[in-house]
Design a protein around this motif. Structure first.
Motif, short mmCIF file in Angstrom:
data_model
loop_
_atom_site.label_atom_id
_atom_site.label_comp_id
_atom_site.label_asym_id
_atom_site.label_seq_id
_atom_site.Cartn_x
_atom_site.Cartn_y
_atom_site.Cartn_z
N GLY A 11 126.54 24.36 47.47
CA GLY A 11 125.84 25.86 47.32
C GLY A 11 124.44 25.92 47.20
N VAL A 12 124.43 26.96 46.39
CA VAL A 12 122.84 27.52 46.49
C VAL A 12 122.15 27.02 45.09
N ASP A 13 121.25 26.80 44.94
CA ASP A 13 120.36 26.19 43.94
C ASP A 13 119.23 27.33 43.44
N TYR A 14 119.97 28.66 42.34
CA TYR A 14 120.01 29.79 41.83
C TYR A 14 118.86 29.23 41.45
N ALA A 15 118.27 28.18 40.39
CA ALA A 15 116.88 27.92 39.92
C ALA A 15 115.73 27.95 41.11
N TRP A 16 116.43 27.23 42.38
CA TRP A 16 115.20 27.18 42.49
C TRP A 16 114.65 28.33 43.03
#
Length: 127
Positions: A11-16
């Protein structure tokens, strides 16, 4: 020596998303706030700080939502793990520790990163 652990994002890489939001907000939002500040009279530092918060917060929020939607739609920031290279780290690790006693067809130990033999060895050392 223990191998370096790798994170696989689903899914989504929230750090990015957070890093990209920060950079885009600085590059785009700061000039926008500076241009908007020319339209109002800011007599004191308190007025300037209040203006920066009033204008900067919505810019930051809109940028964060836009970057998160982009990351979700485009699968951006996933560390380069696309459909062509998503499973390579697990496959290359199957034969790496040949003396640990783990069979290649035993998927439970390979997936969670914990070898049952390692815990047995630690228990024997404590005796």
């Amino acid at each position: 020596m223990q191998p370096v652990e790798r994170a696989e994002y689903e899914g989504v890489d929230y750090a990015w998303v957070m890093q990209t939001t920060f950079v885009v907000t600085i590059l785009v939002g700061a000039p926008a706030a500076a241009l908007l500040s020319t339209l109002v009279t800011l007599d004191s530092w308190g007025a300037r700080a209040a203006f920066a918060v009033r204008v900067g917060a919505p810019i930051w929020f809109i940028t964060a939502v836009a970057v998160a939607l982009y990351a979700k739609r485009a699968e951006a920031g996933d560390g380069g793990a696309g459909s062509d290279g998503g499973g390579e780290p697990d496959e290359s690790d199957d034969g790496a520790g040949g003396d640990d006693g783990v069979d290649a067809d035993d998927g439970a130990d390979a997936d969670d990163g914990v070898d049952a033999d390692d815990t047995d060895d630690e228990a024997e050392k404590g005796d």
